[in-house]
Design a protein around this motif. Structure first.
Motif, mmCIF file in Angstrom:
data_model
loop_
_atom_site.group_PDB
_atom_site.id
_atom_site.type_symbol
_atom_site.label_atom_id
_atom_site.label_comp_id
_atom_site.label_asym_id
_atom_site.label_seq_id
_atom_site.Cartn_x
_atom_site.Cartn_y
_atom_site.Cartn_z
ATOM 1 N N SER A 1 0.805 -1.444 0.079
ATOM 2 C CA SER A 1 0.289 -0.434 -0.376
ATOM 3 C C SER A 1 0.691 1.077 0.039
ATOM 4 O O SER A 1 1.789 1.140 0.900
ATOM 5 C CB SER A 1 -1.251 0.066 1.216
ATOM 6 N N MET A 2 0.516 1.810 -1.165
ATOM 7 C CA MET A 2 1.396 3.388 -1.287
ATOM 8 C C MET A 2 0.964 4.531 -0.256
ATOM 9 O O MET A 2 2.139 5.235 -0.302
ATOM 10 C CB MET A 2 1.546 3.144 -2.893
ATOM 11 N N GLY A 3 0.221 4.057 -0.036
ATOM 12 C CA GLY A 3 0.109 5.205 0.867
ATOM 13 C C GLY A 3 -1.088 6.347 0.247
ATOM 14 O O GLY A 3 -1.983 7.106 1.575
ATOM 15 N N GLU A 4 -0.637 6.781 -0.844
ATOM 16 C CA GLU A 4 -1.422 7.090 -1.248
ATOM 17 C C GLU A 4 -1.781 7.523 -2.559
ATOM 18 O O GLU A 4 -1.249 6.615 -3.393
ATOM 19 C CB GLU A 4 -0.613 9.226 -1.570
ATOM 20 N N PRO A 5 -3.004 7.523 -3.065
ATOM 21 C CA PRO A 5 -4.527 8.223 -2.679
ATOM 22 C C PRO A 5 -4.865 7.469 -1.804
ATOM 23 O O PRO A 5 -4.869 6.428 -1.833
ATOM 24 C CB PRO A 5 -5.219 8.833 -4.338
ATOM 25 N N ASN A 6 -5.584 8.494 -1.324
ATOM 26 C CA ASN A 6 -6.640 7.120 0.249
ATOM 27 C C ASN A 6 -7.571 6.369 -0.278
ATOM 28 O O ASN A 6 -7.733 6.566 -1.205
ATOM 29 C CB ASN A 6 -6.821 7.943 0.977
ATOM 30 N N GLY A 7 -7.262 4.895 0.303
ATOM 31 C CA GLY A 7 -9.431 4.181 -0.367
ATOM 32 C C GLY A 7 -8.419 3.108 0.425
ATOM 33 O O GLY A 7 -8.136 2.802 1.363
ATOM 34 N N HIS A 8 -9.509 2.264 -0.244
ATOM 35 C CA HIS A 8 -9.033 0.384 0.333
ATOM 36 C C HIS A 8 -9.143 -0.272 -0.534
ATOM 37 O O HIS A 8 -9.646 -0.053 -1.817
ATOM 38 C CB HIS A 8 -10.191 0.200 0.977
ATOM 39 N N LEU A 9 -8.447 -1.748 -0.692
ATOM 40 C CA LEU A 9 -8.293 -2.762 -0.920
ATOM 41 C C LEU A 9 -9.065 -3.409 -0.517
ATOM 42 O O LEU A 9 -9.124 -4.110 0.746
ATOM 43 C CB LEU A 9 -6.608 -3.151 -1.106
ATOM 44 N N ILE A 10 -9.965 -3.686 -1.060
ATOM 45 C CA ILE A 10 -10.894 -4.965 -0.122
ATOM 46 C C ILE A 10 -11.384 -6.676 -1.459
ATOM 47 O O ILE A 10 -11.337 -6.596 -2.339
ATOM 48 C CB ILE A 10 -12.174 -4.321 -0.843
ATOM 49 N N THR A 11 -11.204 -7.781 -0.243
ATOM 50 C CA THR A 11 -11.436 -8.637 -0.910
ATOM 51 C C THR A 11 -12.714 -8.785 -1.480
ATOM 52 O O THR A 11 -13.609 -8.460 -1.035
ATOM 53 C CB THR A 11 -11.525 -9.900 0.445
ATOM 54 N N ASP A 12 -13.170 -9.474 -2.455
ATOM 55 C CA ASP A 12 -13.490 -10.205 -3.248
ATOM 56 C C ASP A 12 -15.162 -10.891 -2.601
ATOM 57 O O ASP A 12 -16.287 -10.383 -3.165
ATOM 58 C CB ASP A 12 -13.776 -10.303 -4.933
ATOM 59 N N ALA A 13 -14.801 -11.440 -1.898
ATOM 60 C CA ALA A 13 -15.138 -12.542 -1.423
ATOM 61 C C ALA A 13 -15.836 -11.900 0.064
ATOM 62 O O ALA A 13 -14.675 -10.749 0.979
ATOM 63 C CB ALA A 13 -14.457 -13.652 -1.325
ATOM 64 N N SER A 14 -16.627 -12.491 0.591
ATOM 65 C CA SER A 14 -16.674 -12.154 2.278
ATOM 66 C C SER A 14 -16.349 -13.828 3.053
ATOM 67 O O SER A 14 -16.858 -14.129 2.185
ATOM 68 C CB SER A 14 -18.513 -11.824 2.067
ATOM 69 N N TYR A 15 -16.430 -13.484 4.529
ATOM 70 C CA TYR A 15 -15.734 -14.649 5.274
ATOM 71 C C TYR A 15 -16.621 -13.852 6.605
ATOM 72 O O TYR A 15 -16.930 -13.014 7.241
ATOM 73 C CB TYR A 15 -14.337 -13.963 5.349
ATOM 74 N N GLN A 16 -16.685 -15.160 7.426
ATOM 75 C CA GLN A 16 -17.318 -15.515 8.895
ATOM 76 C C GLN A 16 -16.781 -16.390 8.811
ATOM 77 O O GLN A 16 -16.313 -17.646 8.757
ATOM 78 C CB GLN A 16 -18.504 -15.882 8.548
ATOM 79 N N ASN A 17 -16.258 -15.501 10.867
ATOM 80 C CA ASN A 17 -15.256 -16.552 11.653
ATOM 81 C C ASN A 17 -14.425 -17.612 11.366
ATOM 82 O O ASN A 17 -14.318 -18.336 10.581
ATOM 83 C CB ASN A 17 -16.830 -18.364 11.971
ATOM 84 N N TYR A 18 -13.353 -16.244 11.691
ATOM 85 C CA TYR A 18 -12.836 -16.587 10.993
ATOM 86 C C TYR A 18 -10.791 -16.426 11.540
ATOM 87 O O TYR A 18 -11.582 -15.225 12.709
ATOM 88 C CB TYR A 18 -12.240 -16.629 9.480
ATOM 89 N N ARG A 19 -9.512 -17.057 11.197
ATOM 90 C CA ARG A 19 -8.750 -16.054 11.953
ATOM 91 C C ARG A 19 -8.104 -15.715 11.104
ATOM 92 O O ARG A 19 -7.054 -16.294 9.924
ATOM 93 C CB ARG A 19 -7.492 -17.133 12.911
ATOM 94 N N LEU A 20 -7.818 -14.378 10.740
ATOM 95 C CA LEU A 20 -6.830 -12.706 10.034
ATOM 96 C C LEU A 20 -5.542 -13.439 10.760
ATOM 97 O O LEU A 20 -5.033 -12.444 11.563
ATOM 98 C CB LEU A 20 -7.053 -12.583 9.744
ATOM 99 N N GLU A 21 -3.865 -13.707 9.884
ATOM 100 C CA GLU A 21 -2.802 -13.947 10.049
ATOM 101 C C GLU A 21 -1.953 -12.431 9.198
ATOM 102 O O GLU A 21 -1.722 -13.402 8.381
ATOM 103 C CB GLU A 21 -2.409 -14.700 10.377
ATOM 104 N N VAL A 22 -1.627 -10.925 9.612
ATOM 105 C CA VAL A 22 -1.132 -10.518 8.701
ATOM 106 C C VAL A 22 -0.190 -10.043 9.309
ATOM 107 O O VAL A 22 0.411 -9.973 10.224
ATOM 108 C CB VAL A 22 -2.180 -9.025 8.378
ATOM 109 N N HIS A 23 1.236 -9.961 8.311
ATOM 110 C CA HIS A 23 2.721 -9.452 8.577
ATOM 111 C C HIS A 23 2.591 -8.452 7.783
ATOM 112 O O HIS A 23 2.661 -8.580 6.206
ATOM 113 C CB HIS A 23 3.808 -10.401 8.283
ATOM 114 N N TYR A 24 2.800 -7.654 8.521
ATOM 115 C CA TYR A 24 3.720 -5.770 8.054
ATOM 116 C C TYR A 24 4.366 -5.236 8.755
ATOM 117 O O TYR A 24 4.857 -5.442 9.621
ATOM 118 C CB TYR A 24 1.836 -5.248 8.086
ATOM 119 N N ARG A 25 5.200 -4.100 8.146
ATOM 120 C CA ARG A 25 6.323 -2.975 8.146
ATOM 121 C C ARG A 25 5.786 -1.825 7.355
ATOM 122 O O ARG A 25 5.298 -1.756 6.571
ATOM 123 C CB ARG A 25 6.620 -3.857 7.884
ATOM 124 N N PHE A 26 6.355 -0.660 8.412
ATOM 125 C CA PHE A 26 5.764 -0.224 6.805
ATOM 126 C C PHE A 26 7.321 0.273 6.891
ATOM 127 O O PHE A 26 8.384 -0.041 7.043
ATOM 128 C CB PHE A 26 6.064 1.831 8.463
#
Length: 235
Positions: free
Chosen positions: A67-92
């Protein structure tokens, strides 16, 4: 003991009375990012609506989702989810800044004509694990200490939508990779950052929806976005 530590201990005690999920309730994990392209995702960036010269802030670089940060917005999954664990590895990637993971996302541009209806799990540097209520709501222990005076609470513009996390110092030093785990089960959401429990909420007004990553001013790299369904519910 300061108030932040007191709140943290109180939440841990509350969690002790909540039944733990057996390992058998977890289905096979799947990566939401294939390391090559943005298949399974779509961008919602208002600045791109009428200006074809505006670049998509979300891209793949050296096997990382960025995510380059600009312009502002969102990257959204095409699918919907319910009852899950999401693991995200990130850094600035450079300067520290703001970003977030949105769960139970639905109606786009519901807040400030930008944010989809959702509950945000904050990734902002030194604030990772805060909840932000975006036209959805959630309850936490010690609500007034962590959200402010009750008369100011709300889920729309101008209201107290932030719910402060439980810990300080859970994030890695700038440039280090952080691991955020978000567990959404029925109407509860739990968040860990680098194995520290940093937030826990219940009575969420949504139980399912899309997942979104933000572009909100700072460059952020993601090397893992892994979802594990929870197949057996605990009502």
């Amino acid at each position: 003991m300061n108030s932040r530590n007191y709140t943290r201990v109180g939440c841990y005690l509350l969690l002790l009375i909540i039944p733990l999920l057996p390992l058998s309730s977890l289905a096979q994990s799947k990566s939401l990012f294939n390391g090559k392209d943005l298949s399974g995702w779509h961008a919602d960036v208002p600045a791109m609506d009428n200006n074809p010269s505006v670049k998509n802030p979300f891209l793949v670089r050296d096997g990382l989702l960025v995510s380059m940060g600009e312009p502002n917005g969102h990257l959204i999954t095409d699918a919907s989810y319910q009852n899950y664990r999401l693991e995200v590895h990130y850094r600035f990637a450079g300067k520290p800044g703001n970003c977030g993971v949105l769960v139970h996302a639905s109606t786009p541009r519901s807040l400030y004509k930008m944010f989809p209806k959702s509950i945000e799990v904050q990734m902002m540097h030194q604030n990772a694990g805060d909840f932000w209520c975006i036209v959805e709501d959630i309850t936490v222990p010690d609500m007034e200490k962590r959200r402010g005076p009750k008369e100011n609470w709300g889920i729309t513009e101008g209201k107290e939508r932030r719910v402060i996390n439980l810990t300080d110092g859970s994030e890695k030093p700038l440039g280090g990779w952080n691991t955020m785990v978000i567990e959404c089960l029925n109407d509860s959401i739990k968040v860990w950052v680098n194995n520290d429990l940093v937030n826990f909420g219940y009575n969420a007004t949504a139980r399912q929806g899309q997942i979104a990553l933000q572009a909100e001013g700072a460059e952020v790299e993601f090397r893992k976005v892994m979802l594990t369904p929870i197949s057996r519910l605990t009502e």
